[in-house]
Design a protein around this motif. Structure first.
Motif, PDB file in Angstrom:
ATOM      1  N   GLU A 130       0.843  -1.203   0.000  1.00  0.00           N
ATOM      2  CA  GLU A 130       0.000   0.000   0.000  1.00  0.00           C
ATOM      3  C   GLU A 130       0.869   1.240   0.000  1.00  0.00           C
ATOM      4  O   GLU A 130       1.874   1.318   0.706  1.00  0.00           O
ATOM      5  CB  GLU A 130      -0.931   0.007   1.223  1.00  0.00           C
ATOM      6  N   VAL A 131       0.447   2.213  -0.775  1.00  0.00           N
ATOM      7  CA  VAL A 131       1.102   3.520  -0.818  1.00  0.00           C
ATOM      8  C   VAL A 131       0.019   4.578  -0.579  1.00  0.00           C
ATOM      9  O   VAL A 131      -1.004   4.581  -1.279  1.00  0.00           O
ATOM     10  CB  VAL A 131       1.814   3.757  -2.158  1.00  0.00           C
ATOM     11  N   VAL A 132       0.261   5.448   0.417  1.00  0.00           N
ATOM     12  CA  VAL A 132      -0.705   6.491   0.786  1.00  0.00           C
ATOM     13  C   VAL A 132      -0.130   7.844   0.388  1.00  0.00           C
ATOM     14  O   VAL A 132       1.025   8.161   0.684  1.00  0.00           O
ATOM     15  CB  VAL A 132      -1.006   6.466   2.292  1.00  0.00           C
ATOM     16  N   THR A 133      -0.953   8.648  -0.254  1.00  0.00           N
ATOM     17  CA  THR A 133      -0.502   9.964  -0.679  1.00  0.00           C
ATOM     18  C   THR A 133      -1.669  10.925  -0.694  1.00  0.00           C
ATOM     19  O   THR A 133      -2.822  10.545  -0.440  1.00  0.00           O
ATOM     20  CB  THR A 133       0.155   9.901  -2.069  1.00  0.00           C
ATOM     21  N   TYR A 134      -1.370  12.190  -1.014  1.00  0.00           N
ATOM     22  CA  TYR A 134      -2.378  13.254  -1.066  1.00  0.00           C
ATOM     23  C   TYR A 134      -2.447  13.812  -2.482  1.00  0.00           C
ATOM     24  O   TYR A 134      -1.473  13.734  -3.258  1.00  0.00           O
ATOM     25  CB  TYR A 134      -2.033  14.381  -0.095  1.00  0.00           C
ATOM     26  N   PRO A 135      -3.553  14.386  -2.846  1.00  0.00           N
ATOM     27  CA  PRO A 135      -3.653  15.017  -4.168  1.00  0.00           C
ATOM     28  C   PRO A 135      -2.564  16.075  -4.363  1.00  0.00           C
ATOM     29  O   PRO A 135      -2.210  16.811  -3.442  1.00  0.00           O
ATOM     30  CB  PRO A 135      -5.042  15.648  -4.172  1.00  0.00           C
ATOM     31  N   GLY A 136      -1.999  16.077  -5.596  1.00  0.00           N
ATOM     32  CA  GLY A 136      -0.966  17.047  -5.915  1.00  0.00           C
ATOM     33  C   GLY A 136       0.433  16.542  -5.637  1.00  0.00           C
ATOM     34  O   GLY A 136       1.408  17.215  -5.998  1.00  0.00           O
ATOM     35  N   GLN A 137       0.577  15.417  -4.947  1.00  0.00           N
ATOM     36  CA  GLN A 137       1.887  14.883  -4.611  1.00  0.00           C
ATOM     37  C   GLN A 137       2.425  14.012  -5.771  1.00  0.00           C
ATOM     38  O   GLN A 137       1.719  13.671  -6.718  1.00  0.00           O
ATOM     39  CB  GLN A 137       1.798  14.040  -3.346  1.00  0.00           C
ATOM     40  N   THR A 138       3.709  13.615  -5.658  1.00  0.00           N
ATOM     41  CA  THR A 138       4.353  12.662  -6.581  1.00  0.00           C
ATOM     42  C   THR A 138       4.546  11.354  -5.836  1.00  0.00           C
ATOM     43  O   THR A 138       5.085  11.337  -4.720  1.00  0.00           O
ATOM     44  CB  THR A 138       5.705  13.193  -7.074  1.00  0.00           C
ATOM     45  N   VAL A 139       4.114  10.264  -6.444  1.00  0.00           N
ATOM     46  CA  VAL A 139       4.179   8.972  -5.792  1.00  0.00           C
ATOM     47  C   VAL A 139       5.123   8.052  -6.569  1.00  0.00           C
ATOM     48  O   VAL A 139       5.189   8.104  -7.807  1.00  0.00           O
ATOM     49  CB  VAL A 139       2.777   8.349  -5.683  1.00  0.00           C
ATOM     50  N   ILE A 140       5.877   7.230  -5.844  1.00  0.00           N
ATOM     51  CA  ILE A 140       6.811   6.262  -6.443  1.00  0.00           C
ATOM     52  C   ILE A 140       6.283   4.865  -6.152  1.00  0.00           C
ATOM     53  O   ILE A 140       6.043   4.519  -4.990  1.00  0.00           O
ATOM     54  CB  ILE A 140       8.224   6.441  -5.878  1.00  0.00           C
ATOM     55  N   LEU A 141       6.162   4.044  -7.222  1.00  0.00           N
ATOM     56  CA  LEU A 141       5.700   2.668  -7.099  1.00  0.00           C
ATOM     57  C   LEU A 141       6.866   1.751  -7.453  1.00  0.00           C
ATOM     58  O   LEU A 141       7.344   1.748  -8.596  1.00  0.00           O
ATOM     59  CB  LEU A 141       4.516   2.414  -8.042  1.00  0.00           C
ATOM     60  N   ARG A 142       7.314   0.974  -6.478  1.00  0.00           N
ATOM     61  CA  ARG A 142       8.496   0.133  -6.651  1.00  0.00           C
ATOM     62  C   ARG A 142       8.085  -1.287  -7.061  1.00  0.00           C
ATOM     63  O   ARG A 142       7.090  -1.811  -6.583  1.00  0.00           O
ATOM     64  CB  ARG A 142       9.319   0.095  -5.368  1.00  0.00           C
ATOM     65  N   CYS A 143       8.990  -1.915  -7.882  1.00  0.00           N
ATOM     66  CA  CYS A 143       8.788  -3.303  -8.293  1.00  0.00           C
ATOM     67  C   CYS A 143      10.156  -3.941  -8.567  1.00  0.00           C
ATOM     68  O   CYS A 143      11.031  -3.311  -9.177  1.00  0.00           O
ATOM     69  CB  CYS A 143       7.925  -3.355  -9.560  1.00  0.00           C
ATOM     70  N   GLN A 144      10.326  -5.179  -8.082  1.00  0.00           N
ATOM     71  CA  GLN A 144      11.587  -5.889  -8.262  1.00  0.00           C
ATOM     72  C   GLN A 144      11.329  -7.373  -8.544  1.00  0.00           C
ATOM     73  O   GLN A 144      10.349  -7.939  -8.029  1.00  0.00           O
ATOM     74  CB  GLN A 144      12.487  -5.758  -7.011  1.00  0.00           C
ATOM     75  N   PHE A 145      12.251  -7.934  -9.316  1.00  0.00           N
ATOM     76  CA  PHE A 145      12.299  -9.393  -9.481  1.00  0.00           C
ATOM     77  C   PHE A 145      13.722  -9.791  -9.101  1.00  0.00           C
ATOM     78  O   PHE A 145      14.617  -9.939  -9.939  1.00  0.00           O
ATOM     79  CB  PHE A 145      12.015  -9.794 -10.950  1.00  0.00           C
TER      80      PHE A 145
END
Length: 493
Positions: A23-38
Motif C-alpha cells: 500500500e502507498v498512501v498519498t495526497y492530491p498534488g503529490q508525486t508517488v513512487i511505485l516500486r517493483c523488483q524481481f
C-alpha cells in the motif's frame, strides 16, 4: 491433495517472487513512487514488464518495457504524468513514478512480468489517496412541538476516505444514519443530523458534533447550543396587595421570556382606558399616586414572531392606614425612667454597703457606747465614800434598760446624762445581729456585778467633786475594746 490446490499454492509461491509495496498512501498534488523488483530470476527468463492500472471495471496498461523494443506509455488516465525512474530501466527493477496525483488516480497498480518458462508473474500495490475534509456543524432552529425534527446538522465534505460522525449531548434524542455522497473527484461528503422532540426545556442545551478522519491527528469537535423557538411566556410582578389611597410610585413589571426575543410590549386595562396617574415605559407601569381610578385590571401583552403571550393582574385600592401611634415612644420613656430609678437604687445600695463595711469595726461597740458608764463622785446609794463616786453615769438614748433608767439625779451625786440618738446609731443598733446582742447583754451583767462591788481603796480624781458633767467631761472619756469607757485623766488605785 488435489491437483487444483497444488497449482494454487505453486502460483502463490511464484507470485511472491515479484516484490512490491502492498500500500502507498498519498495526497492530491503529490508525486508517488511505485516500486517493483524481481530480485532472483534464476533460470527464469524475464522477457517483458508492464504496469497496469486496475479500476472498478477495467484494466489499463500505463507503462511497458521490453529489452528489445524499449519503453512505451499507452494512453491512460495517468498519461503524461507516469514514467520509469530509470530510462531504460533494468528489467529486474522497473520502478515508476506518477506526478501531480489526483483523486481519480486511486486504485490498484500491478507490476506484471512476462517470463519463460513460468509465464506471467505479478505484484499488486494499492494506491490510497487521502483528502482532508472540510468539516462543519450547524444548529437548526425549530419551534417547540410534539414530533421529532432535526435540530442539528454536521457535515464532513470532500474527504477521502469517508469521515465518521458522532454526537455528544445530554438531551433525549437520536442521531440519524450518516449519508454519504460520492463526488466527481473521487472524494466523499458525509452528513449527519440529530433528531428530537423539541421542548422549551431543551432550549440552550449543549450538543456537540464529533468528526473523526484519517487525516486528523485528533477528532474535531463542534460544540453548539440548541435553539428551540416558542411564543412569549409572560408574567406581571410587583403587586403586593397593599395599594392604599395616597400611596406613591408603585410599579408593575411585565416579565417576558420568548425565542426569538419579544419585540413588542403593550399595556392596557380591561376597560380600555388607562387611568391618569399611570405612566408606561416599555415593560414597566408606574402609578404616581394611588386613587380610586387605579382600582382596575391591568393587562400586559408581549409579541414575537411566533405569537403573543399575555398576563393580567387586578388591583384593589384600600383606605389609607391610620397614622402611627406614639405609644411606643411613651412606653420607651417609661421603661427608660424605671431603668434609671433602678440604676440609682443600685448605686445607693452599693454606697450604703460600702459605708457599712467601713464602720464594721464599730458595730460591736455602738450599743455599749450609747449606754456608756461614766464614773463620777458620790456612791451608788447617795452615800459618800471618802469623796469618791463609783456610780456609773449612763449616756444614752430614750428607751434604755430599766437599770439605766433608775440612775437619775438624786442626793448622792449620781447623774444620768441623756442625749438624742443619731440616725446612724439607730441604723447600726437595728443592724446588730444576734451575736452582738448577746455581747451587749454580757456587758450589762458585768456592769451589774461592778455596781455591787465595794472597792477597797478610793479613786483619785483630778477634778473637783462638784464639777459639772458637761461636754468637756465626756471628751475626757475613752472607749475600750471590751465595750467599756474610762477617763483619760482619772487615776485608778
Amino acid at each position: 491433495m488435489k491437483s487444483g490446490t497444488l497449482s494454487y499454492l505453486l502460483l502463490c509461491s511464484l507470485a511472491q517472487r515479484v516484490k512490491v509495496q502492498p500500500e502507498v498512501v498519498t495526497y492530491p498534488g503529490q508525486t508517488v513512487i511505485l516500486r517493483c523488483q524481481f530480485p532472483d530470476p534464476g533460470k527464469t527468463e524475464l522477457t517483458q514488464v508492464s504496469w497496469i492500472l486496475e479500476g472498478v471495471s477495467s484494466r489499463t496498461n500505463i507503462a511497458v518495457f521490453h529489452p528489445k523494443f524499449g519503453i512505451n506509455y499507452p494512453l491512460s488516465p495517468v498519461d503524461g504524468r507516469v514514467s520509469f525512474m530509470i530510462d531504460p530501466p533494468p528489467l529486474d527493477n522497473p520502478t515508476i513514478q506518477i506526478t501531480d496525483i489526483q483523486m481519480t488516480d486511486e486504485g490498484k497498480y500491478i507490476c506484471e512480468y512476462a517470463t519463460y518458462p513460468s509465464g506471467n508473474e505479478q505484484g499488486v500495490t494499492s494506491l490510497v489517496l487521502l483528502a482532508k475534509p472540510a468539516n462543519s456543524a450547524t444548529i437548526i432552529p425549530v419551534p417547540a412541538g410534539s414530533t421529532p425534527v432535526a435540530v442539528a446538522r454536521c457535515e464532513s465534505a470532500n474527504g477521502r476516505p469517508p469521515a465518521a460522525i458522532s454526537w455528544v449531548t445530554a438531551v433525549g434524542g437520536n442521531a440519524s444514519s450518516p449519508g454519504t455522497m460520492q463526488n466527481s473527484d473521487n472524494t466523499v461528503t458525509v452528513r449527519g443530523e440529530y433528531w428530537l422532540v423539541p421542548t422549551l426545556a431543551d432550549n440552550g442545551k449543549d450538543i456537540s458534533c464529533v468528526v473523526t478522519h484519517r487525516t486528523l491527528a485528533t477528532p474535531q469537535t463542534f460544540p453548539m447550543n440548541l435553539v428551540i423557538e416558542y411564543p412569549p411566556q409572560v408574567k406581571i410582578v410587583g403587586y403586593d396587595n397593599n395599594w392604599y389611597l395616597g400611596r406613591t410610585n408603585v410599579v408593575l413589571t411585565c416579565q417576558a421570556d420568548g425565542n426569538p426575543i419579544p419585540t413588542t410590549v403593550t399595556w392596557r386595562t380591561m376597560s380600555g382606558l388607562m387611568p391618569d396617574p399611570v405612566q408606561v415605559n416599555e415593560n414597566k407601569l408606574t402609578v404616581l399616586k394611588v386613587d380610586e381610578t387605579v382600582n382596575a385590571t391591568f393587562i400586559c401583552e408581549v409579541r414575537n414572531r411566533l405569537g403573543t403571550g399575555r398576563d393580567q393582574v387586578t388591583t384593589a385600592v384600600r383606605e389609607a392606614p391610620a397614622p402611627p401611634s406614639n405609644a411606643g415612644v411613651v412606653a420607651g420613656a417609661v421603661i427608660g425612667s424605671l431603668l434609671a430609678i433602678l440604676l440609682v437604687g443600685v448605686l445607693i445600695s452599693v454606697l450604703v454597703s460600702r459605708s457599712r463595711r467601713q464602720q464594721q469595726g464599730y458595730r460591736g461597740n455602738s450599743k455599749a457606747d450609747s449606754a456608756a458608764h461614766l464614773y463620777s463622785s458620790g456612791g451608788k446609794n447617795g452615800a459618800g465614800n471618802n469623796g469618791n463616786n463609783n456610780t456609773p453615769i449612763y449616756r444614752g438614748e430614750a428607751g434604755l434598760s430599766e437599770k439605766a433608767a433608775n440612775h437619775g439625779v438624786h442626793p448622792g451625786g449620781v447623774a444620768l446624762v441623756e442625749s438624742t440618738p443619731t440616725a446612724q446609731d439607730i441604723l447600726l443598733s437595728s443592724e446588730l445581729d444576734e451575736a452582738e446582742r448577746r455581747k451587749f447583754d454580757e456587758l450589762e451583767e458585768e456592769d451589774e456585778r461592778y455596781d455591787n462591788f465595794r472597792p477597797g481603796g478610793p479613786i483619785l480624781q483630778l477634778r473637783p467633786h462638784d464639777e459639772d458633767l458637761g461636754a468637756g467631761y465626756l471628751d475626757d472619756m475613752e472607749s475600750q475594746r471590751d465595750g467599756s469607757v474610762i477617763s483619760r485623766t482619772a487615776v485608778y488605785v
